[in-house]
Design a protein around this motif. Structure first.
Motif, mmCIF file in Angstrom:
data_model
loop_
_atom_site.group_PDB
_atom_site.id
_atom_site.type_symbol
_atom_site.label_atom_id
_atom_site.label_comp_id
_atom_site.label_asym_id
_atom_site.label_seq_id
_atom_site.Cartn_x
_atom_site.Cartn_y
_atom_site.Cartn_z
ATOM 1 N N THR A 170 -23.619 -60.510 0.832
ATOM 2 C CA THR A 170 -24.088 -59.426 1.691
ATOM 3 C C THR A 170 -24.161 -59.871 3.143
ATOM 4 N N LEU A 171 -24.590 -61.093 3.388
ATOM 5 C CA LEU A 171 -24.650 -61.613 4.755
ATOM 6 C C LEU A 171 -23.251 -61.793 5.333
ATOM 7 N N VAL A 172 -22.321 -62.304 4.535
ATOM 8 C CA VAL A 172 -20.938 -62.444 5.006
ATOM 9 C C VAL A 172 -20.371 -61.089 5.391
ATOM 10 N N LYS A 173 -20.670 -60.068 4.599
ATOM 11 C CA LYS A 173 -20.198 -58.707 4.932
ATOM 12 C C LYS A 173 -20.771 -58.255 6.266
ATOM 13 N N GLN A 174 -22.016 -58.572 6.530
ATOM 14 C CA GLN A 174 -22.620 -58.237 7.816
ATOM 15 C C GLN A 174 -21.859 -58.907 8.959
ATOM 16 N N LEU A 175 -21.522 -60.169 8.795
ATOM 17 C CA LEU A 175 -20.792 -60.877 9.853
ATOM 18 C C LEU A 175 -19.400 -60.286 10.045
ATOM 19 N N ARG A 227 -15.039 -63.202 -5.835
ATOM 20 C CA ARG A 227 -14.906 -61.936 -6.565
ATOM 21 C C ARG A 227 -15.852 -60.880 -6.010
ATOM 22 N N PHE A 228 -17.091 -61.287 -5.721
ATOM 23 C CA PHE A 228 -18.049 -60.313 -5.195
ATOM 24 C C PHE A 228 -17.620 -59.830 -3.814
ATOM 25 N N LEU A 229 -17.132 -60.751 -2.977
ATOM 26 C CA LEU A 229 -16.691 -60.363 -1.640
ATOM 27 C C LEU A 229 -15.497 -59.415 -1.682
ATOM 28 N N SER A 230 -14.580 -59.677 -2.601
ATOM 29 C CA SER A 230 -13.344 -58.888 -2.635
ATOM 30 C C SER A 230 -13.518 -57.605 -3.429
#
Length: 570
Positions: A161-166, A187-190
């Motif tokens: 979730t934090l990576v998505k924010q960035l 997998r969660f990121l993609s």
């Protein structure tokens, strides 16, 4: 399938913007090095030498008097509890030097919990998301929980979730996940957050497992679509993780790192458009999202080095190199992430973030500080060497150690951290405090191992701190049985004569062993703070602000800090 970033993640990003000033960072580093140098005898001591090195007598006499009769719960509350003193009750008057030691250790260490209740010692062992089911996070979709342990579920949800924010802040849709393991975060990121992910993992077996689990997830999605009588639409190509079985060489430059990504991606695209290997060849190959990695060494050497380490990149003429550098600049921007990147790998990613123009943001969660290289110990135990020497003519990064990274810390007197100090910084403080409060029998093993060390050295003075590995359920055994199992592991007879009076005398000092270990453990967060602060100062010296966020629940995930940094918009 896509999940929106939570409010807490947004709060973390807001918190990240309010960074230490350069002066505050440098001043804290000075205080940390001064304090740790003063108590290096604690951070550098091995608890298994409690008796052989008479460690208890190294403590100031007034400390010994007030600490020797503490119960385990008192030890947790009076030493490891970081809360304020209003409700603290002491069984005797403590010397000011001991009070100052405890207070300074807590004051200098970065807070390990984001919530205000960070001072608790024995809280719930699991975050609230596991209250209904101890093995399944209620905040993570079921398709991302398969093959994933609860601790990792907690971590990939929070970090993802934090990576998505960035990514949203930088305008990047691409993420490079280094040290990706079995691909749970990727997998969660993609699939979950719709990002384009390239995952790099040095272990070919883990990379192959990641591809297998990706396939299982796709199969699950197809089955769910069929149940709903819908035509299955496969995810876009960019949302399926690309797995590279490759080594990120700490000695290689950022240009070599980008080449590694470019060549791997091009090879994957070519493999996806060409026919797959024949059925006979499939028996000898492992598929890694378009990469076919041969299990035969001679056969691999004849194949393109699409998934190999940076050092396999060929050299070019000067004209070709200039053209290649121009092409490198065309590589799309991305956010770099590493979840518990081991040893020097975290430092390498930070150096790439500083130097590589395409890396717009980074989230770095470190671990295994004892495997960090230092000037004093350039090859620490457990360090995994690169698979091949750096190819002559390949770009080499300026020589740098994992600690210290910053010029400022490097220039401070007493900044050196021993292998033992860095190993201690990897311990789970909250878990040990919980054992103290619960008066766990597991605490007995410290004393057992220290006792065994005395008998080992009596028989073999040349053996010091010999590894005997874990003895199953040691805390439930009598010491004589523990010794019978442990002695053969160092080449000594299991029936070695043991002085029973001496055994009884040492067993009576079990509380002292535990208290001494707790004193050294109190410094573990201080050592970790110095290592991570050094990295923040390194970024600051290169014109980049950063913030250290206690993203994970430390009772659940001991290495819970994430170092976050963004580059200004282009």
């Amino acid at each position: 399938m896509s999940e929106q970033p939570s409010v807490s993640a947004a709060q973390h990003v807001e918190e990240f913007r309010a960074s230490f000033t350069a002066g505050q960072q440098r001043e804290l580093a000075k205080r940390l090095t001064t304090f740790l140098a003063q108590y290096s005898h604690l951070t550098d001591s091995f608890i298994i030498e409690f008796f052989t090195e008479n460690l208890w007598q190294t403590l100031p006499r007034p400390w010994q008097v007030v600490l020797q009769d503490l119960s385990y719960p008192q030890t947790a509350r009076l030493l490891l509890d970081a809360s304020h003193d209003e409700d603290r009750r002491y069984p005797s008057v403590w010397p000011l030097s001991l009070l100052a030691f405890r207070a300074t250790a807590h004051a200098l260490a970065f807070p390990r919990e984001f919530r205000p209740d960070r001072g608790r010692v024995a809280g719930s062992q699991r975050p609230d998301e596991f209250l209904k089911n101890q093995s399944q996070s209620s905040l993570l979709g079921h398709i991302f929980r398969k093959h994933v342990k609860p601790k990792k579920q907690h971590e990939i949800r929070k970090l993802g979730t934090l990576v998505k924010q960035l990514c949203d802040q930088t305008g990047c849709r691409r993420v490079v996940d280094v040290g990706s393991g079995q691909g749970h975060l990727s997998r969660f990121l993609s699939f979950g957050l719709g990002l384009s992910v390239t995952a790099i993992e040095a272990d070919h077996t883990l990379a192959a497992m990641a591809v297998k689990y990706d396939g299982e997830l796709l199969w699950t999605l197809e089955k769910e679509k069929q149940k709903k009588s819908c035509s299955f639409q496969p995810p876009e190509a960019r949302s399926v993780p690309r797995h590279i079985a490759g080594w990120v060489d700490p000695r290689a430059s950022w240009e070599a790192f980008i080449k590694q990504l470019k060549y791997a991606n091009h090879a994957m695209e070519g493999a996806q458009t060409s026919s797959a290997p024949s059925k006979k060849r499939r028996a000898d190959l492992t598929q890694t999202d378009g990469l076919w990695l041969s299990s035969d060494r001679s056969e691999r050497e004849q194949m393109p080095s699409e998934g190999s380490c940076c050092s396999d990149i060929q050299t070019f003429s000067e004209e070709a190199r200039d053209a290649e550098e121009t092409r490198l600049l065309d590589y799309p921007d991305f956010v770099l992430t590493g979840l518990h990147a081991c040893g020097d790998l975290s430092a390498t990613l930070l150096r790439h973030f500083v130097s590589c123009p395409q890396v717009r943001g980074i989230t770095s969660v470190a671990c295994c500080y004892m495997k960090i290289t230092t000037k004093e110990n350039p090859t620490p135990p457990g360090l995994i060497p690169p698979p091949t020497p750096l190819t002559p003519g390949a770009e080499a990064a300026p020589l740098g150690f994992g600690y210290p990274m910053s010029s400022w810390v490097r220039g401070l007197p007493g900044h050196q951290l021993s292998y033992k100090a860095r190993e201690g910084a990897c311990h789970a403080v909250e878990d040990y405090a919980r054992r103290l409060v619960e008066e766990s029998q597991l605490l007995r093993t410290h004393c057992y191992r220290a006792m065994l060390e005395t008998f080992i050295r009596d028989a073999r003075p040349d053996l010091r701190r010999a590894g005997i590995q874990t003895i199953k359920k040691a805390h439930l055994l009598a010491f004589t049985e523990y010794a019978r199992l442990g002695l053969p592991r160092v080449g000594l007879p299991p029936d070695l004569a043991l002085d029973q009076e001496r055994v009884a005398a040492m067993l009576e000092q079990q509380n002292k062993v535990v208290v001494y270990f707790t004193l050294s453990l109190l410094l573990a967060p201080v050592v970790e703070t110095l290592v991570l602060l050094d990295r923040m100062i390194y970024l600051k010296e290169n014109g980049l602000d950063s913030q250290l966020i206690p993203l994970f629940d430390p009772n659940f995930s001991p290495r819970n800090f994430v170092l976050v940094a963004l580059k200004p918009s282009r």
